[in-house]
Design an enzyme around this catalytic site. Structure first.
Site, PDB file in Angstrom:
ATOM      1  N   GLU A 146       0.826  -1.210   0.000  1.00 27.86           N
ATOM      2  CA  GLU A 146       0.000   0.000   0.000  1.00 27.86           C
ATOM      3  C   GLU A 146       0.863   1.263   0.000  1.00 27.86           C
ATOM      4  O   GLU A 146       0.401   2.337   0.384  1.00 27.86           O
ATOM      5  CB  GLU A 146      -0.943   0.022   1.226  1.00 27.86           C
ATOM      6  N   HIS A 174      -2.397   1.541   8.522  1.00 29.35           N
ATOM      7  CA  HIS A 174      -3.498   0.774   7.936  1.00 29.35           C
ATOM      8  C   HIS A 174      -3.591  -0.563   8.660  1.00 29.35           C
ATOM      9  O   HIS A 174      -2.585  -1.246   8.860  1.00 29.35           O
ATOM     10  CB  HIS A 174      -3.247   0.545   6.438  1.00 29.35           C
ATOM     11  N   HIS A 224      -6.696  -3.982   9.907  1.00 34.22           N
ATOM     12  CA  HIS A 224      -7.943  -4.669   9.561  1.00 34.22           C
ATOM     13  C   HIS A 224      -8.810  -4.865  10.816  1.00 34.22           C
ATOM     14  O   HIS A 224      -8.927  -5.985  11.323  1.00 34.22           O
ATOM     15  CB  HIS A 224      -7.629  -6.029   8.918  1.00 34.22           C
ATOM     16  N   HIS A 229     -12.502  -4.093   3.607  1.00 35.07           N
ATOM     17  CA  HIS A 229     -11.050  -4.308   3.649  1.00 35.07           C
ATOM     18  C   HIS A 229     -10.444  -3.877   4.991  1.00 35.07           C
ATOM     19  O   HIS A 229      -9.869  -4.706   5.686  1.00 35.07           O
ATOM     20  CB  HIS A 229     -10.387  -3.573   2.475  1.00 35.07           C
TER      21      HIS A 229
HETATM   22  O1  2HA Z   1      -0.202  -4.997   3.892  1.00 27.67           O
HETATM   23  O2  2HA Z   1      -3.188  -5.052   4.421  1.00 27.67           O
HETATM   24  O3  2HA Z   1      -3.937  -3.895   2.211  1.00 27.67           O
HETATM   25  C1  2HA Z   1      -1.198  -5.919   3.575  1.00 27.67           C
HETATM   26  C2  2HA Z   1      -2.485  -5.221   3.450  1.00 27.67           C
HETATM   27  C3  2HA Z   1      -2.844  -4.719   2.147  1.00 27.67           C
HETATM   28 ZN    ZN Z   2      -5.093  -4.230   4.067  1.00 28.80          ZN
END
Ligand code: 2HA
Ligand code: ZN
Length: 273
Positions: A122, A145, A147, A218
């Site tokens: 990313e 970032h 999840h 995502h």
């Molecule tokens: O780095 O989360 O979006 C792996 C991810 C890609």
């Molecule tokens: Zn990701």
């Protein structure tokens, strides 16, 4: 202590903070396998130090990021795990310097011993955001970032596909959400991970005034002055998502904190509306 930290002592604190947050992300269950990534513009802390870097591996970029020329970033590796980063930053992240013309970069530290080490998939989104933060003269230097399970779950609900609906629902779950994220979360419709489309959608959401962005089906992305600040915003939002889902699972459809109560909160804490 490594040569690098001796030549640039403040870097040691940054590296420590990043491994602390990486540990939280793993413990929260938001960093399965190689999910998530993080980058920090560390240029400001290197100023005035003669840092002794250890290597020079040059790579090109698909896009040119001229304003970031000469900037140094601490970035997690593509395919590497946050749970490993928590124990060892040097093998699972790198420091790189963007070329003066912004068309490529040189890895100068970290990346383990792997010749195939690459920054996060990313990286395009991260660089676009760092460029935006620089343009704005912002003091935010971290892009994170991850999840977060319950927040991602909400992006699957048809009624929470719009920014206004999801923010109203999240603000309604506990007062802290409006206090910590007064402008609410931005939503970017599903786009291929690592794509320019995802990077552009993210920039649009930032330009709408958000500092936390949900990537539909995502994950979540946040900026902050440091990694803890970025983490705290996502943690607060995910707590609200957890409460909402718990109520739903118990058969309740909570009406949440009312408009009048939210207005009272905005006034009392002097928040942006
Ligand atoms: O780095 O989360 O979006 C792996 C991810 C890609
Ligand atoms: Zn990701």
């Amino acid at each position: 202590m490594s040569e690098l930290y001796l030549s640039c002592p403040p870097l040691a604190d940054y590296v420590e903070e990043i491994s602390e947050v990486a540990g939280y992300l793993w413990q929260k269950g938001w960093a399965e396998c190689n999910g998530g990534n993080l980058s920090v513009d560390i240029s400001h802390i290197l100023e005035g130090h003669e840092c002794r870097f250890e290597k020079e591996e040059h790579r090109g970029l698909d896009h040119t990021y001229s304003p970031l020329g000469g900037h140094y970033f601490l970035v997690t590796g593509s395919g590497y795990r946050f749970r490993d980063l928590a124990r060892n930053v040097k093998d699972n992240a790198c420091i790189l310097r963007v070329d003066n013309d912004g068309s490529g970069y040189t890895i100068v530290w970290g990346g383990g011993n792997s010749p195939n080490f690459r920054p996060t998939s990313e990286f395009a989104s991260h660089l676009s955001i760092h460029k935006l933060l620089l343009d704005r003269g912002s003091d935010e230097r971290v892009v994170l970032h991850t999840h977060p399970t319950e927040l991602i779950a909400l992006t699957h609900f048809p009624e929470y596909k719009s920014e206004s609906a999801i923010n109203r629902a999240l603000w309604g779950m506990l007062p802290e959400v409006k206090v910590i994220i007064p402008c609410g979360v931005g939503i970017v419709p599903y786009a291929l991970p690592g794509s320019q489309k995802l990077a552009e959608g993210t920039i649009d959401a930032f330009n709408r005034g958000h500092s936390v962005i949900l990537w539909e089906m995502h994950g979540c992305l946040a900026t902050g002055k440091d990694a803890i600040e970025a983490f705290d915003q996502i943690d607060t939002l995910n707590k609200a998502a957890e409460i909402l889902l718990l109520c739903r699972a118990a058969g309740q459809h909570p009406s949440g904190i009312s408009e009048v109560q939210l207005k009272e909160l905005v006034k009392a804490f002097n928040l942006k509306e």
